[in-house]
Structure formats: structure tokens, C-alpha cells
Design an enzyme around this catalytic site. Structure first.
Site, PDB file in Angstrom:
ATOM      1  N   SER A 154       0.823  -1.203   0.000  1.00  0.00           N
ATOM      2  CA  SER A 154       0.000   0.000   0.000  1.00  0.00           C
ATOM      3  C   SER A 154       0.866   1.265   0.000  1.00  0.00           C
ATOM      4  O   SER A 154       1.600   1.508  -0.946  1.00  0.00           O
ATOM      5  CB  SER A 154      -0.957  -0.026   1.190  1.00  0.00           C
ATOM      6  N   ASP A 301      -3.270   6.472  -3.233  1.00  0.00           N
ATOM      7  CA  ASP A 301      -2.016   5.949  -2.709  1.00  0.00           C
ATOM      8  C   ASP A 301      -1.487   4.912  -3.711  1.00  0.00           C
ATOM      9  O   ASP A 301      -2.134   4.635  -4.723  1.00  0.00           O
ATOM     10  CB  ASP A 301      -2.214   5.377  -1.309  1.00  0.00           C
ATOM     11  N   ASP A 303      -1.292   1.711  -4.196  1.00  0.00           N
ATOM     12  CA  ASP A 303      -2.097   0.588  -4.698  1.00  0.00           C
ATOM     13  C   ASP A 303      -3.536   1.000  -4.976  1.00  0.00           C
ATOM     14  O   ASP A 303      -4.378   0.159  -5.299  1.00  0.00           O
ATOM     15  CB  ASP A 303      -2.041  -0.604  -3.746  1.00  0.00           C
ATOM     16  N   ASP A 305      -6.112   1.921  -3.299  1.00  0.00           N
ATOM     17  CA  ASP A 305      -7.295   1.567  -2.518  1.00  0.00           C
ATOM     18  C   ASP A 305      -7.764   2.735  -1.664  1.00  0.00           C
ATOM     19  O   ASP A 305      -8.846   2.670  -1.072  1.00  0.00           O
ATOM     20  CB  ASP A 305      -7.054   0.314  -1.667  1.00  0.00           C
TER      21      ASP A 305
END
Length: 587
Positions: A154, A301, A303, A305
Site C-alpha cells: 500500500s 495511494d 495501490d 485503494d
């Protein structure tokens, strides 16, 4: 050095070297083999102790840590052991979808996972390229799979990577599944003895899975306003291409991307920390907005999500919205654009505003432990869930089953393993196309809200003022303390339990809930919640992913005149509570 001092150290050193050599014998990665061989040859016991004195623990957040050799690092051995544990719990014949981001080694870890799963007789489907986490979360139930794996860390630093596991409903695992997988990992043998690449089967998925995801999120309640100029940054992550395609397919103008941050780069060269909430991370996006006259600033961010939202101001600066502010705007929009029996949910550390919005609109409200794995399970009819750390899942009116696009027949459940349904199909009335944080679906919906406001000559800031007048100004803030020694956190929590504060910021502590005892009707968790006089609240808890003690503060100020005056009062009140809390913690 005396014999008494050198003896025990030598025993510890011998054991560390033994563990390191044992690890080295099974490690398939030439990079970590070279790293570990060098440490053994140099006799660097401190470095070996850091890698072999403890291990990364597999929990509901999966695995996350720094890349390197040894059980306390993310590497190919760690990943293959995790895949073998997952395969053991699922059993032969199950179907697992595997996704990965663009971090260092993510593609390698994804391939290793597929090799171990197929070697154990499972079917593995691998996403076609580095893609956002919400695409993986969507793909699992969409393809009728039993589980999913996402290789990502992440918004962690560049040297980190991670391994998240999803269950068949597309949500992250919860107890006791995490404990079952962890026990299976610990019971496994050396990874060089694992069968690889069959008898199970491997499928390389095509771009159509991304198209299906985009089709799903463009059916969210987006209204019909589309005139909007957006400045956007994926922060060197994997969200850019998918978000741009989604905006275009929904009828928006293509967002203007920060050129220096447009393409995936695992080193994140333009930011000190690849998290849109960190100071300085949004500077390039703000500059782009000022140059281009953008109406809205959005960021994902790495990734994708999570979604950060900012409103450009007349002086060239950008007012970044908090996760709670965005959560309130999204909630009211979704509620007013959906119908029937609905539920919205958030966590104990998020603003209490969502509960008031739910009551005003006569929809059900759920409050859960921190983490989307709990939010998603708040109850049936979910149309919206969020957490204050800029994570949102946006829903719509009831969706057809993924395996039955017309919704005419129920999807058959997955088989059982040890009596547990490992897919937990969402069932009729499912309303969330992604049962996890979805930074791209949230960005689309925020853009729709902003476009409608622009058409009326207003901005998101005006909408926030409307909510403050309607529900009271809910102002939130955080106090976060990072430590090198985790015992400092446990010590601070012990002191607070033994001697709770009587006042904070001049407000009386009217109630103290020890969340480890299950106070408040929630499952036990390590946390403390203080209800303060004058409609204020503080929650203190150790972070689940970082060496931090995190404190969440909220004050509610009635708006009887100018909203700006109420904001100033709320800021002063939060500062007073924060100052007292910092002194009370003693860290």
C-alpha cells in the site's frame, strides 16, 4: 571480554548462524542468498538477530515488512510459506485470484504464489499486470473464486512489501481464518521441498477483468453533471491508467496527471513517504491545480485503494479534506441517490457524523472495529462504508450476482473446508461492487459530487458548511506517536488503564471504555475510548501495521452563526485536548 559475558553471546550467535544457514539452503532468490551469505561471512550478529530473532506475523492484515532475507523480512521464502499455508487451509481444487502492484519484487511474489498454489492442486488466476488492489478485491467474487491474494504494501516506504489475503466474498480475512493460515504456515516444511507448477492449473487473466471492474464502478450513483477539471496524482503507483479509463468511460474529462508521478516507480522518487496524507506528498498536485485552474484535486495511494481529496483555493493553495469530511459528503450523496433498505458503516475511530447522517435519512448505521474487513461485515444492504484513513467503499442499488449477470439465479456457494464456507457469497441485495477500500470508485463519486456542486456555482467546501449547519461541526484530528521500542506503547496503555485521565482539554472525562474488555458491544480489541463533556471523544489504540500509538480526537461544535467561527473554536478545542493527551501519555 570475560568468559561469563562471551559464553551466552556465543550460544546465541551460533543459533542465529544455524538458522541463517538453514534458511539459505532453501532460498531460491540469488539476491537474498547473497545478502545472507555476506552477513554470515562478516559475522554480523546484530543484522542476523534482526532477521532471525523474530518473524513477520501473519494476521488479518496478512504480512507486511521490509524486503530482505530471513523470517522477519518479506522475501520469496516468506511468500512461498504463506502461499503453502493458504493452500493447506483451502484444500485442493480451490480457486485463488492473484494480483500485484508495481513495488520491488511484487511480480516475483505473485508468480511464486501461483507456483505454490498450483503445485498444491489449486487453480490460480493471475491478473494481467500491476493493478490496483480494488481490482483484485472485485475480481475474487466476480470470478466466483474461493480466495484472493494481493501483493502490495500500500503506502508503506519503498523498501517494504506485503501480502494480503481475501476470502471469497471479496473482503479481507478475519479471525479465525487468519489463525488457521498462520498455523498452517508455521507447520510447513522447507520451501525447496514444495511441489510447484501443477497438478493444479494456471490462468493468465486478460484486460477484460479490468473492463468488468470499470463497468461496475461506472454504474455507481454518479448523477449527470460532468463539467469538471481534475488535477490528479497516483503517487508513482498503479492507479493512473485505471482511474483515467474509468473517468473517460463515465463521461468525465480526462484528469490532468502530475507528470513526475504519473508512471509506476517502486522507489517513489518525488515523495519522502508515498502516502497522500503525509506532509509534502500533495505539493506537486497542488502546483498542477494552480497552473491549470483545476476545480478538484484527487490522489490515490500507490495501490489505489485509498483516495485523497483537495479543493483548490483562490490563492493557489489547496485545502485538503480529512477522511471524515470526505466520508460525510460521500455518505449523504450515496444515501440520497439510492433507495430501499440501506446500511452505512464506519469504525470506532472515525467521526460520529455518519451516525447522525444515517438517523436523519432513516437508514441503518453500523460502527465496527478499525479495518475494512470489519466495516464490510457490518450488516446487509451496505451502500457505503468508510474509515477516517481516506478509505471508502461506495455502493448503489442492489447489484446482480457476478456469476449471474441478470440476477435471475443464486450463485452456488463454495464447498466447505472444516465446516467453513470459504467463499461466503454476498447473496441477494448486494450493493457494493468492491467489498474493500476502493480509491478509484471513491474518486469517481467525489468527482460527480463536485461536478454537481460546480453546476450550482458551489464547491465541496460549501457542501461541508451545509453539513456543519445541519448536524453540527464535527472536527477531528490525530495524535500519532512513533516509537522504536514497542514496550513504550504497551506501557502507555497500561498507565492509562491504571489511571485514566479525569479531564482532557478542560473537558470532563464522563466515560472511559476499555475496548479490550469488549466495552461498547464490540469484539475485544486493544484500545481505550473516552467520552468527554460537551460532545467530544478520544480513542487511543496501538497501530496494527506500524510501531505507533494512535489517538483519534473529535469535538462537535454547534453552528449558530458563521461556520468559520465554529471551525476556529473547534480547532482551539482540539489543540487543548491534544496538548493534555500528549502530557498524559508521557511519550
Amino acid at each position: 571480554m570475560s568468559a561469563e559475558a562471551s559464553g551466552p553471546a556465543a550460544v546465541v550467535g551460533d543459533e542465529l548462524v544455524r538458522r541463517a544457514r538453514q534458511w539459505l539452503a532453501q532460498d531460491p532468490d540469488p539476491e537474498t542468498r547473497a545478502e545472507l551469505s555476506g552477513l554470515i561471512e562478516q559475522g554480523d550478529l546484530a543484522a542476523l538477530a534482526d532477521r532471525f530473532g523474530r518473524k513477520l506475523e501473519f494476521g488479518t492484515a496478512g504480512l507486511r515488512g521490509e524486503l530482505g532475507a530471513g523470517p522477519n523480512r518479506m522475501n520469496r521464502v516468506t511468500v512461498m510459506r504463506a502461499a503453502a499455508g493458504l493452500a493447506k487451509v483451502l484444500g485442493s481444487g480451490r480457486h485463488v485470484v492473484i494480483g500485484y502492484d508495481a513495488r520491488h519484487k511484487s511480480d516475483v511474489f505473485a508468480r511464486d504464489t501461483a507456483a505454490v498454489l498450483t503445485g498444491a492442486g489449486l487453480h490460480a488466476s493471475v491478473l494481467p499486470c500491476p493493478l490496483p488492489t480494488p481490482v483484485l478485491a472485485f475480481a475474487v467474487p466476480h470470478l466466483g473464486a474461493d480466495a484472493g491474494v494481493m501483493v502490495t504494501a500500500s503506502h508503506n516506504p519503498p523498501r517494504d512489501n506485503g501480502y494480503k489475503v481475501y476470502w471469497g466474498d471479496g473482503s479481507q480475512i478475519v479471525p479465525p481464518i487468519d489463525r488457521e493460515i498462520s498455523a498452517a504456515i508455521d507447520a510447513g516444511g522447507p520451501v525447496d521441498e514444495l511441489p510447484l507448477h501443477g497438478p493444479g492449473t494456471l490462468t493468465e487473466l486478460g484486460d477484460d477483468i479490468v473492463d468488468d471492474y470499470i463497468d461496475a464502478i461506472t454504474r455507481l450513483p454518479l448523477g449527470d453533471a460532468r463539467e469538471l477539471r481534475v488535477a490528479y496524482t497516483p503517487l508513482h503507483g498503479v492507479g493512473g491508467a485505471t482511474l483515467t479509463d474509468a473517468f473517460l468511460r463515465a463521461g468525465f474529462e480526462s484528469p490532468m496527471a502530475v507528470e513526475e508521478q504519473r508512471n509506476p516507480d517502486p522507489d517513489f522518487p518525488t515523495v519522502a513517504f508515498p502516502n497522500p496524507e503525509e506532509p509534502g506528498a500533495m505539493d506537486l498536485a497542488a502546483a498542477l491545480a494552480a497552473r491549470t485552474g483545476a476545480d478538484l484535486v484527487l490522489a490515490n495511494d500507490p495501490d489505489a485503494d485509498r483516495c485523497a481529496v483537495g479543493v483548490p483555493l483562490g490563492d493557489g493553495s489547496v485545502r485538503m479534506l480529512t477522511g471524515d469530511e470526505v466520508g460525510g459528503l460521500l455518505a449523504e450523496h450515496v444515501i440520497t441517490h439510492t433507495s430501499g433498505e440501506r446500511m452505512v458503516a464506519t469504525t470506532i475511530v472515525s467521526s460520529t457524523l455518519l451516525g447522525k447522517i444515517a438517523r436523519a435519512h432513516d437508514v441503518r448505521y453500523g460502527e465496527t472495529l478499525t479495518g475494512f474487513k470489519w466495516i464490510i461485515k457490518a450488516g446487509p444492504g451496505m451502500v457505503f462504508g468508510y474509515e477516517e484513513a481516506i478509505g471508502y467503499s461506495v455502493g448503489t442499488d442492489p447489484l446482480p450476482h457476478a456469476a449471474d449477470p441478470d440476477g435471475t439465479a443464486p450463485r452456488p456457494p463454495a464447498g466447505d473446508v472444516d465446516g467453513a464456507d470459504h467463499r461466503s457469497a454476498a447473496g441477494d441485495g448486494d450493493r457494493l461492487p468492491v467489498r474493500d477500500k476502493d480509491g478509484i470508485g471513491a474518486a469517481l463519486t467525489v468527482a460527480a459530487i463536485a461536478a454537481a456542486a460546480k453546476r450550482a456555482g458551489r464547491t465541496l467546501l460549501d457542501l461541508l458548511d451545509d453539513q456543519a449547519r445541519r448536524y453540527g461541526l464535527h472536527a477531528t484530528s490525530q495524535l500519532s506517536v512513533r516509537v522504536d521500542d514497542l514496550s513504550l506503547i504497551s506501557g502507555a496503555m497500561a498507565r492509562l488503564r491504571a489511571t485514566p485521565p479525569a479531564t482532557l482539554g478542560g473537558r470532563t472525562v464522563e466515560r472511559a471504555d476499555d475496548l479490550s474488555r469488549g466495552d461498547g458491544g464490540l469484539p475485544p480489541t486493544d484500545g481505550l475510548r473516552y467520552t468527554l463533556s460537551g460532545d467530544a471523544r478520544v480513542v487511543v489504540r496501538p497501530s496494527g501495521t506500524e510501531p505507533k500509538l494512535k489517538c483519534y480526537l473529535e469535538v462537535v461544535v454547534p453552528v449558530t452563526g458563521d461556520v468559520g467561527d465554529a471551525r476556529s473554536q473547534a480547532a482551539a478545542d482540539l489543540d487543548a485536548v491534544k496538548a493534555d493527551l500528549k502530557a498524559t501519555l508521557g511519550l
